[in-house]
Design a protein around this motif. Structure first.
Motif, PDB file in Angstrom:
ATOM      1  N   THR A 125      45.723  27.560 -67.123  1.00  0.00           N
ATOM      2  CA  THR A 125      45.995  28.714 -66.251  1.00  0.00           C
ATOM      3  C   THR A 125      46.047  28.296 -64.784  1.00  0.00           C
ATOM      4  O   THR A 125      46.870  28.799 -64.017  1.00  0.00           O
ATOM      5  CB  THR A 125      44.905  29.785 -66.451  1.00  0.00           C
ATOM      6  OG1 THR A 125      44.882  30.181 -67.825  1.00  0.00           O
ATOM      7  CG2 THR A 125      45.173  30.999 -65.577  1.00  0.00           C
ATOM      8  N   VAL A 126      45.178  27.371 -64.401  1.00  0.00           N
ATOM      9  CA  VAL A 126      45.161  26.883 -63.020  1.00  0.00           C
ATOM     10  C   VAL A 126      46.385  26.013 -62.728  1.00  0.00           C
ATOM     11  O   VAL A 126      47.006  26.104 -61.657  1.00  0.00           O
ATOM     12  CB  VAL A 126      43.863  26.084 -62.746  1.00  0.00           C
ATOM     13  CG1 VAL A 126      43.924  25.400 -61.380  1.00  0.00           C
ATOM     14  CG2 VAL A 126      42.656  26.998 -62.822  1.00  0.00           C
ATOM     15  N   MET A 127      46.770  25.170 -63.676  1.00  0.00           N
ATOM     16  CA  MET A 127      47.830  24.185 -63.445  1.00  0.00           C
ATOM     17  C   MET A 127      49.229  24.785 -63.465  1.00  0.00           C
ATOM     18  O   MET A 127      50.120  24.283 -62.766  1.00  0.00           O
ATOM     19  CB  MET A 127      47.744  23.085 -64.504  1.00  0.00           C
ATOM     20  CG  MET A 127      46.632  22.073 -64.275  1.00  0.00           C
ATOM     21  SD  MET A 127      46.882  21.125 -62.749  1.00  0.00           S
ATOM     22  CE  MET A 127      48.395  20.235 -63.147  1.00  0.00           C
ATOM     23  N   ARG A 128      49.441  25.832 -64.239  1.00  0.00           N
ATOM     24  CA  ARG A 128      50.800  26.349 -64.384  1.00  0.00           C
ATOM     25  C   ARG A 128      51.424  26.796 -63.066  1.00  0.00           C
ATOM     26  O   ARG A 128      52.572  26.440 -62.776  1.00  0.00           O
ATOM     27  CB  ARG A 128      50.816  27.482 -65.417  1.00  0.00           C
ATOM     28  CG  ARG A 128      50.762  26.967 -66.846  1.00  0.00           C
ATOM     29  CD  ARG A 128      50.761  28.079 -67.865  1.00  0.00           C
ATOM     30  NE  ARG A 128      50.686  27.527 -69.213  1.00  0.00           N
ATOM     31  CZ  ARG A 128      50.577  28.273 -70.291  1.00  0.00           C
ATOM     32  NH1 ARG A 128      50.537  29.596 -70.199  1.00  0.00           N
ATOM     33  NH2 ARG A 128      50.525  27.697 -71.483  1.00  0.00           N
ATOM     34  N   LEU A 131      52.329  23.678 -61.107  1.00  0.00           N
ATOM     35  CA  LEU A 131      53.538  23.035 -61.627  1.00  0.00           C
ATOM     36  C   LEU A 131      54.784  23.826 -61.261  1.00  0.00           C
ATOM     37  O   LEU A 131      55.836  23.246 -60.959  1.00  0.00           O
ATOM     38  CB  LEU A 131      53.431  22.872 -63.148  1.00  0.00           C
ATOM     39  CG  LEU A 131      52.343  21.924 -63.655  1.00  0.00           C
ATOM     40  CD1 LEU A 131      52.280  21.964 -65.176  1.00  0.00           C
ATOM     41  CD2 LEU A 131      52.583  20.510 -63.162  1.00  0.00           C
ATOM     42  N   ASP A 132      54.683  25.165 -61.287  1.00  0.00           N
ATOM     43  CA  ASP A 132      55.806  26.000 -60.862  1.00  0.00           C
ATOM     44  C   ASP A 132      56.192  25.702 -59.422  1.00  0.00           C
ATOM     45  O   ASP A 132      57.379  25.564 -59.093  1.00  0.00           O
ATOM     46  CB  ASP A 132      55.454  27.488 -61.010  1.00  0.00           C
ATOM     47  CG  ASP A 132      55.338  27.920 -62.458  1.00  0.00           C
ATOM     48  OD1 ASP A 132      55.892  27.219 -63.319  1.00  0.00           O
ATOM     49  OD2 ASP A 132      54.691  28.948 -62.722  1.00  0.00           O
ATOM     50  N   ALA A 133      55.173  25.595 -58.561  1.00  0.00           N
ATOM     51  CA  ALA A 133      55.432  25.307 -57.151  1.00  0.00           C
ATOM     52  C   ALA A 133      56.045  23.918 -56.978  1.00  0.00           C
ATOM     53  O   ALA A 133      56.965  23.722 -56.177  1.00  0.00           O
ATOM     54  CB  ALA A 133      54.136  25.413 -56.347  1.00  0.00           C
ATOM     55  N   ALA A 165      58.908  14.641 -60.150  1.00  0.00           N
ATOM     56  CA  ALA A 165      59.302  14.315 -61.517  1.00  0.00           C
ATOM     57  C   ALA A 165      58.212  14.531 -62.559  1.00  0.00           C
ATOM     58  O   ALA A 165      58.516  14.563 -63.756  1.00  0.00           O
ATOM     59  CB  ALA A 165      59.769  12.854 -61.578  1.00  0.00           C
ATOM     60  N   ILE A 166      56.956  14.689 -62.154  1.00  0.00           N
ATOM     61  CA  ILE A 166      55.867  14.728 -63.132  1.00  0.00           C
ATOM     62  C   ILE A 166      55.746  16.048 -63.910  1.00  0.00           C
ATOM     63  O   ILE A 166      55.278  16.032 -65.063  1.00  0.00           O
ATOM     64  CB  ILE A 166      54.520  14.383 -62.446  1.00  0.00           C
ATOM     65  CG1 ILE A 166      53.472  13.982 -63.485  1.00  0.00           C
ATOM     66  CG2 ILE A 166      54.024  15.545 -61.584  1.00  0.00           C
ATOM     67  CD1 ILE A 166      52.186  13.467 -62.883  1.00  0.00           C
ATOM     68  N   VAL A 169      56.909  16.258 -67.957  1.00  0.00           N
ATOM     69  CA  VAL A 169      56.122  15.569 -68.981  1.00  0.00           C
ATOM     70  C   VAL A 169      54.777  16.266 -69.187  1.00  0.00           C
ATOM     71  O   VAL A 169      54.258  16.298 -70.314  1.00  0.00           O
ATOM     72  CB  VAL A 169      55.943  14.079 -68.616  1.00  0.00           C
ATOM     73  CG1 VAL A 169      54.963  13.876 -67.473  1.00  0.00           C
ATOM     74  CG2 VAL A 169      55.468  13.288 -69.836  1.00  0.00           C
ATOM     75  N   ILE A 170      54.223  16.865 -68.127  1.00  0.00           N
ATOM     76  CA  ILE A 170      52.975  17.621 -68.295  1.00  0.00           C
ATOM     77  C   ILE A 170      53.214  18.848 -69.171  1.00  0.00           C
ATOM     78  O   ILE A 170      52.480  19.105 -70.134  1.00  0.00           O
ATOM     79  CB  ILE A 170      52.404  18.049 -66.923  1.00  0.00           C
ATOM     80  CG1 ILE A 170      52.022  16.827 -66.085  1.00  0.00           C
ATOM     81  CG2 ILE A 170      51.180  18.945 -67.112  1.00  0.00           C
ATOM     82  CD1 ILE A 170      51.530  17.173 -64.685  1.00  0.00           C
ATOM     83  N   ARG A 171      54.244  19.612 -68.835  1.00  0.00           N
ATOM     84  CA  ARG A 171      54.537  20.843 -69.580  1.00  0.00           C
ATOM     85  C   ARG A 171      54.849  20.558 -71.050  1.00  0.00           C
ATOM     86  O   ARG A 171      54.354  21.236 -71.954  1.00  0.00           O
ATOM     87  CB  ARG A 171      55.707  21.573 -68.927  1.00  0.00           C
ATOM     88  CG  ARG A 171      55.391  22.206 -67.583  1.00  0.00           C
ATOM     89  CD  ARG A 171      56.604  22.995 -67.105  1.00  0.00           C
ATOM     90  NE  ARG A 171      56.441  23.567 -65.792  1.00  0.00           N
ATOM     91  CZ  ARG A 171      55.805  24.711 -65.541  1.00  0.00           C
ATOM     92  NH1 ARG A 171      55.260  25.386 -66.533  1.00  0.00           N
ATOM     93  NH2 ARG A 171      55.729  25.179 -64.305  1.00  0.00           N
TER      94      ARG A 171
END
Length: 285
Positions: A125-128, A131-133, A165-166, A169-171
């Motif tokens: 929830t914190v990372m999404r 990552l969007d930004a 670019a990261i 691969v995280i998602r």
């Protein structure tokens, strides 16, 4: 006539204070990143330049043959040979070194973060939104902290490329781990498998085709930053594109640009072929 009230909120000033705080507090950390990245990129570039040109082309042909077809391998070899005839061989090797370094670091950080997100709803929830930004922020913005922390050069380019670019691969790692068949996991649990055993022997192998798709996207996004990264002193094909823009040199611009296209096609097809091999192996097993 609508006039916005005289209210100002300088969010950028707080961001600048935060960046300055990081620079002061984590100076040794950024120094380690600089030395590590320098070692990796110099090692890769040195090795690529050490290889005879014909051997490098032969390796590309063999990779294309194995992961796609013999005709595709020959075509990829012709693409690389053409880049050499443009007089851009060393620039090509530098670009490959930058992309490979950024991808290696991206995978080293991104896959563990994706696994963590798959096992922790709170962390996910914190990372999404972060990552969007990272994915929606204009890529030029990443050049500012890159210059601030590492100055001009290839290391700044790697840092900016890494941020850009990261996220894929995280998602896709998170998606792949979450998508593993629950019945398989329950069966492993019934035989007393620990969490680490399930991760490395069941979940990661099952998730590998989707993770490889993330590797493909990360690699292509890293290559997409080549020209933009040249604005912070990155060498390679992107630098030649920038030079051609400054000098309005159509010939150099076309040759450097088509060389990047050739490299993008080769990387996309080969990494896509790797993902396809894993998918085929999974279906057979």
């Amino acid at each position: 006539m609508g006039v916005f009230p005289d209210i100002t909120f300088k969010l950028g000033d707080y961001v600048e204070l935060f960046i300055n705080f990081l620079d002061r507090s984590l100076d040794s950390f950024f120094e380690f990143i600089y030395l590590f990245s320098s070692g990796v990129i110099n090692g890769i570039e040195g090795f690529l330049l050490w290889l005879p040109w014909w051997l490098f082309i032969l390796l590309i042909v063999l990779l294309g043959w194995y992961f796609k077809s013999i005709s595709a391998g020959i075509l990829y070899g012709i693409f690389i040979f053409l880049v050499g005839t443009f007089g851009l061989w060393e620039d090509l090797m530098t670009t490959i070194a930058i992309v490979m370094t950024a991808v290696i670091i991206s995978l080293g950080l991104g896959i563990p973060l994706g696994v963590w997100m798959a096992f922790s709803r709170g962390f996910s929830t914190v990372m999404r939104p972060i990552l969007d930004a990272m994915q929606t922020m204009p890529s030029f913005v990443y050049l500012i902290p890159a210059i601030f922390f590492f100055g001009l050069g290839n290391i700044s380019a790697i840092f900016a490329t890494l941020i850009y670019a990261i996220p894929p691969v995280i998602r896709l790692t998170e998606l792949a781990i979450r998508g593993v068949d629950q019945e398989v996991i329950e069966s492993a649990q019934s035989f007393g498998s620990s969490n680490m055993q399930m991760l490395f022997k069941i979940q990661l192998p099952q998730a590998l085709p989707t993770i490889m798709a993330g590797v493909n996207q990360t690699t292509m996004m890293a290559l997409a930053m080549v020209v933009i990264a040249s604005m912070v002193g990155a060498q390679g094909l992107g630098e030649q594109v920038l030079v051609s823009i400054n000098q309005i040199d159509i010939a150099l611009g076309f040759e450097a640009g088509i060389s990047i296209v050739f490299l993008a096609i080769i990387i996309d097809r080969i990494t896509g072929g790797v993902a396809g091999k894993f998918q085929k192996h999974r279906r057979q097993s």
